[in-house]
Design a protein around this motif. Structure first.
Motif, PDB file in Angstrom:
ATOM      1  N   PRO A 249      52.112 -27.662  81.023  1.00  0.00           N
ATOM      2  CA  PRO A 249      51.608 -28.937  80.480  1.00  0.00           C
ATOM      3  C   PRO A 249      50.961 -28.810  79.099  1.00  0.00           C
ATOM      4  CG  PRO A 249      51.090 -28.766  82.804  1.00  0.00           C
ATOM      5  CD  PRO A 249      51.681 -27.440  82.415  1.00  0.00           C
ATOM      6  N   ALA A 250      50.183 -27.737  78.875  1.00  0.00           N
ATOM      7  CA  ALA A 250      49.503 -27.606  77.586  1.00  0.00           C
ATOM      8  C   ALA A 250      50.476 -27.423  76.427  1.00  0.00           C
ATOM      9  CB  ALA A 250      48.519 -26.442  77.626  1.00  0.00           C
ATOM     10  N   TRP A 251      51.669 -26.936  76.720  1.00  0.00           N
ATOM     11  CA  TRP A 251      52.641 -26.624  75.683  1.00  0.00           C
ATOM     12  C   TRP A 251      53.644 -27.751  75.426  1.00  0.00           C
ATOM     13  CZ3 TRP A 251      53.234 -22.101  72.750  1.00  0.00           C
ATOM     14  CH2 TRP A 251      52.333 -21.065  73.060  1.00  0.00           C
ATOM     15  N   ALA A 252      53.762 -28.701  76.350  1.00  0.00           N
ATOM     16  CA  ALA A 252      54.865 -29.658  76.304  1.00  0.00           C
ATOM     17  C   ALA A 252      54.939 -30.401  74.969  1.00  0.00           C
ATOM     18  CB  ALA A 252      54.733 -30.636  77.466  1.00  0.00           C
ATOM     19  N   ARG A 253      53.823 -30.979  74.547  1.00  0.00           N
ATOM     20  CA  ARG A 253      53.845 -31.809  73.340  1.00  0.00           C
ATOM     21  C   ARG A 253      54.095 -30.988  72.084  1.00  0.00           C
ATOM     22  NH1 ARG A 253      49.102 -36.191  71.791  1.00  0.00           N
ATOM     23  NH2 ARG A 253      50.062 -36.977  69.860  1.00  0.00           N
ATOM     24  N   PHE A 254      53.409 -29.860  71.973  1.00  0.00           N
ATOM     25  CA  PHE A 254      53.556 -29.034  70.779  1.00  0.00           C
ATOM     26  C   PHE A 254      54.950 -28.418  70.704  1.00  0.00           C
ATOM     27  CE2 PHE A 254      52.811 -24.834  68.624  1.00  0.00           C
ATOM     28  CZ  PHE A 254      52.678 -25.363  67.340  1.00  0.00           C
ATOM     29  N   ALA A 255      55.458 -27.928  71.818  1.00  0.00           N
ATOM     30  CA  ALA A 255      56.777 -27.290  71.826  1.00  0.00           C
ATOM     31  C   ALA A 255      57.865 -28.280  71.435  1.00  0.00           C
ATOM     32  CB  ALA A 255      57.063 -26.694  73.190  1.00  0.00           C
ATOM     33  N   GLN A 256      57.765 -29.508  71.920  1.00  0.00           N
ATOM     34  CA  GLN A 256      58.756 -30.509  71.538  1.00  0.00           C
ATOM     35  C   GLN A 256      58.687 -30.822  70.057  1.00  0.00           C
ATOM     36  OE1 GLN A 256      57.974 -33.787  74.171  1.00  0.00           O
ATOM     37  NE2 GLN A 256      58.652 -32.673  76.011  1.00  0.00           N
ATOM     38  N   SER A 257      57.475 -30.728  69.483  1.00  0.00           N
ATOM     39  CA  SER A 257      57.303 -31.003  68.059  1.00  0.00           C
ATOM     40  C   SER A 257      58.051 -29.987  67.213  1.00  0.00           C
ATOM     41  CB  SER A 257      55.812 -30.992  67.711  1.00  0.00           C
ATOM     42  OG  SER A 257      55.633 -31.120  66.319  1.00  0.00           O
TER      43      SER A 257
END
Length: 886
Positions: free
Chosen positions: A38-46
């Motif tokens: 969960p902590a990585w989802a937004r940044f990784a998609q960016s």
């Protein structure tokens, strides 16, 4: 965890689809099914949407920022230290705040435990008296410093800041690999990592609510201030560094500047009447706090190790008397004893009445019979290492001299040199190691092999899972400790590469702790309720720093002179500019050396033969000598050697140079491709660039440096060196009457950067007398010798302004005598050629003025920078110390 060959949870063609972590390790970004945590989802998609090309651009941007900021670390080779750029991966390591809070609780408890243990060990020693800690662990440890027993620091805080190296097990739990309690390294690099990575991902940094780091360093500064022996709004704090040869000198400079502390070395401090004082140009100033980056045993050659020169004699006594705050307290190296880890759970219950929340990696001390049985049963799957950290003068280093026969395999000393993975040893080596353990069991510990997690690293054009360890920090705050909301991660393609020190192949990562909501913006610059006293005096410059600034000025000016000289030669070797004949060129090239006469005489004698073959040989030697002075780093006086010396001098006083100034110096380079060595014309462009960079540094210093002692000594060095260089060129180019004078005059004006002025005054008519007047006696020409003395006269007058005596001092007398000689110069008499075809009067004049410059340099060094003169000449001692000094 996703295994190689399984279907990815991410779209085909995305960067994430090719990311395949190892099945044997916990991965920080994806779970066992290959899905993003969960902590990585937004940044990784960016960043996944950027694609390989744009992500590579972000990586290059981060590396460029590091190079511009001059972020380096030092490693030592066989003959000299090597400075390497700090390697950073652009992708940070992410943690949700809830997970970080649980980890922080364990770090905070561990710091409290170590502080309580240190108070006990150097106090009543209840732990070993009660049997919780074996006496052998305490008294055999080189880290236990008996001279420090009984020292009671302010507030009973021994451990002001603490660092822990962590790794994550396969099940996701954390373990401590090692503790850092003397002067934990990495905190400065963590800040620099944050600055660069946040600029690389500015929008994501804001959107993800990354918790800032500044409040942590503010807590460190406020905690030290509150515990200062002399309470006040601005107690004097210094950061004690081992010096520029230290592997972490960049971090020392960075932390000192970031915290607002003066960067000092042991020679900058002295102990008087049980107090610590900073030796400055204005006298001795009391020091209230020392944030030390020097190891325990190197802090006091009087009470600890006399062979180590990085400390301050009497520092232990000053700490015992409570006259100075040391962070951390002396003796903290005992807490880094590997064997101590085996007893931390029991010590935590005994000292804190709590269960240990964050354990060390499983470890057994072989000096305990029960532990030794466990080690024997699991011997082949463990790592064996010394139970105590060895000092450089102990153990294998001192036992295995080059001229001594090698120790037998079963000799215990042979195995005390470092960790040994038993599974990688031969059968004979295993048997010998076990015999060594049996012979001296108290000297060995056994550990399980370290496990580590993996994290994504941008390597080339794709994501790869690299092994990662984490270092974070805690600082004392009130009755507990505050943990840094982040840290510094180190990554490497293999776990065995993550050794204690930074090595080639490793990289670092920023660590982002993601808050659930907006975060507060914090800065170390904040207003105070108490009005500060206005200050303009800058006489707190340490004498050592003044000395290095003096030599930085000299070496930068020397580098400029070499560049101008070589450019003059190269232009004439590759064009039709005068002088272009072999005789004239021989004079110019011979002037590159301090011992000009011998080489020049040999060349002129050979050229007198008037043989085309001999002339061709001399031309070849001239070109070869020029190339050598351009690129040969081993040749004294060469451009490469001089430039490196100037950059080394700048590195020592990096804390006294602005960031822009350091960027200029660190980027000064001279490079020629291998093919360009044959074509000297290719040297002109890098020479011009180098000269532009040097000029930019001089201009920045002139416009930006406060007119205090630091700038003054920098400029004094520059003025002395410029005068010496001009006089050297006069002696080597103009004294010899055997060579046609007109080509030499043109070259002399070019080297002295005075061609334009001469042409405006005299048009195109070249004569020796006007040239000598312009470059020697004209006080309006910034390149003349007379101008240098006029500037030096102002400097020595300002330096002596604070003295009680109104009499002219020795330095002023030297300047006045030289100025009188220059103002009474008869340039026509200097132009006359004697019977030996030399301008002997010019040579004598040049020699006399050169000696006056050298004498002035020695006098300034002796009076202000060596502390060999009477104390009152240094500005006096504090009143309470004058009687002791007498």
């Amino acid at each position: 965890m996703q295994q190689p060959g399984t279907v990815s949870a991410h779209p085909t063609g995305s960067l994430l689809s090719a990311y395949q972590p190892e099945v044997t390790s916990y991965d920080e970004m994806v779970d066992a099914s290959g899905r993003l945590r969960p902590a990585w989802a937004r940044f990784a998609q960016s960043w996944d949407g950027l694609g390989p090309a744009r992500l590579s651009q972000r990586n290059q941007q981060a590396q460029r920022l590091f190079r511009e900021n001059g972020v380096t670390y030092n490693v030592y080779g066989a003959s000299r230290e090597l400075e390497r750029p700090w390697e950073l991966d652009p992708l940070p390591l992410l943690f949700p705040v809830a997970d970080w809070s649980r980890l922080s609780a364990g770090i905070e408890q561990r710091a409290r435990l170590f502080n309580a243990l240190m108070a006990d060990v150097y106090g009543h020693q209840r732990a070993f008296q009660s049997g919780v800690l074996p006496a052998a662990i305490l008294f055999q440890s080189p880290g236990f410093l008996l001279p420090c027993h009984g020292i009671q620091p302010t507030g009973n805080v021994f451990l002001h800041w603490y660092g822990a190296q962590l790794s994550r097990r396969t099940d996701g739990t954390w373990q401590v690999v090692s503790d850092r309690t003397q002067g934990p390294s990495g905190a400065g690099y963590a800040v620099e990592n944050r600055i660069v990575v946040s600029r690389t991902w500015p929008q994501d940094f804001e959107d993800l609510n990354v918790i800032r780091l500044a409040s942590f360093y503010m807590s460190l500064r406020e905690s030290l201030k509150a515990l200062s022996p002399r309470h006040g709004d601005n107690p004097r704090a210094v950061l004690l560094s081992p010096g520029s040869r230290s592997p972490r000198y960049f971090e020392d400079v960075y932390l000192a500047r970031y915290l607002g502390y003066a960067l000092v070395e042991g020679d900058d401090l002295t102990v008087r009447r049980d107090g610590v004082f900073l030796k400055t140009l204005g006298g001795l100033l009391p020091v209230d706090m020392i944030l030390r980056r020097v190891r325990d045993t190197g802090c006091d050659p009087l009470d600890l190790r006399p062979d180590v020169k990085t400390g301050v004699a009497g520092l232990v006594q000053a700490a015992r008397c409570g006259q100075v705050l040391l962070a951390n307290a002396l003796g903290a190296s005992f807490l880094e004893t590997p064997a101590l880890h085996a007893f931390l759970p029991g010590l935590c219950r005994f000292l804190l009445n709590e269960d240990l929340m964050l354990p060390s990696s499983p470890i057994w001390w072989c000096g305990d019979p029960d532990d030794q049985k466990v080690v024997e049963e699991r011997f082949s799957e463990l790592l064996i290492r010394p139970a105590f950290r060895q000092r450089p003068d102990q153990g294998v280093e001192s036992a295995n001299h080059d001229d001594a026969p090698p120790l037998p395999l079963d000799h215990p000393e042979r195995w005390l040199g470092g960790p040994h993975i038993v599974g990688q040893l031969s059968a004979v080596e295993r048997q010998s190691l076990w015999k060594a353990v049996g012979a001296r069991p108290e000297q060995f510990v056994a550990q399980e092999l370290i496990q580590s997690s993996t994290a994504p690293v941008w390597d080339g054009d794709r994501l790869k899972p690299w092994h990662v360890t984490l270092r974070t920090f805690a600082v004392s705050s009130g009755r507990g400790y505050r943990v840094l909301p982040g840290g510094m991660a180190r990554v490497a393609p293999r776990m065995d590469m993550l050794a204690e020190s930074v090595t080639a192949g490793q990289r670092s990562k920023d660590v982002w702790v993601l808050a659930d909501g907006p975060v507060e913006r914090v800065s170390l610059l904040h207003s105070q309720t108490v009005t500060l006293e206005l200050q303009r005096s800058t006489n707190d410059l340490p004498s050592r720093a003044g000395d290095h600034l003096f030599w930085l000025g000299r070496l930068m000016e020397r580098t400029e002179a070499v560049v101008r000289h070589l450019r003059c030669i190269v232009v004439r070797l590759t064009s039709e500019l005068q002088p272009s004949g072999p005789t004239e060129m021989a004079v110019l090239v011979a002037a590159l050396s301090e011992s000009t006469g011998l080489k020049l005489d040999k060349w002129l004698q050979r050229l007198a033969v008037k043989s085309p073959t001999v002339e061709a040989e001399v031309w070849s030697e001239i070109r070869r000598t020029t190339r050598s002075y351009l690129t040969d780093a081993t040749r004294f006086g060469s451009l490469t050697q001089t430039l490196r010396s100037a950059q080394a001098a700048a590195a020592i006083v990096r804390d006294r140079i602005s960031l822009d100034g350091w960027r200029i110096i660190s980027q000064l380079t001279f490079r020629m491709d291998d093919n360009d060595v044959i074509d000297l014309g290719q040297a002109l462009l890098p020479l011009n660039r180098l000269l532009a960079g040097i000029s930019a540094f001089h201009g920045l210093c002139s416009d930006s440096m406060t007119r205090g002692p630091g700038w003054r000594f920098l400029d004094i060095g520059r003025r002395i060196e410029r005068g010496l260089q001009i006089l050297h060129f006069v002696n080597t180019i103009l004294v010899d009457g055997r060579v046609e004078i007109l080509p030499q005059l043109e070259a002399m004006l070019e080297i002295a950067d005075s061609s334009m002025t001469y042409r405006y005054r005299y048009l195109t008519s070249l004569q020796l007398a006007p040239v000598l007047d312009l470059i020697i006696a004209d006080e309006t020409n910034p390149r003349s010798v007379a101008f240098q003395f006029a500037t030096l006269a102002d400097h020595v007058r300002q330096l002596s302004a604070g003295r009680s005596s109104h009499a002219i001092n020795h330095e002023q007398q030297l300047v006045l005598e030289a100025q009188g000689r220059l103002r009474l110069i008869d340039v026509d008499a200097l132009c006359e050629i004697g019977g030996d075809r030399k301008r002997q009067a010019l040579k004598t004049f040049q020699k006399n003025v050169t000696n006056e410059l050298m004498n002035l340099s020695d006098a300034i060094m002796h009076t202000y920078l060596t502390h060999t003169v009477a104390p009152q000449q240094l500005g006096g001692l504090p009143p309470e110390l004058e009687e002791d000094e007498r």
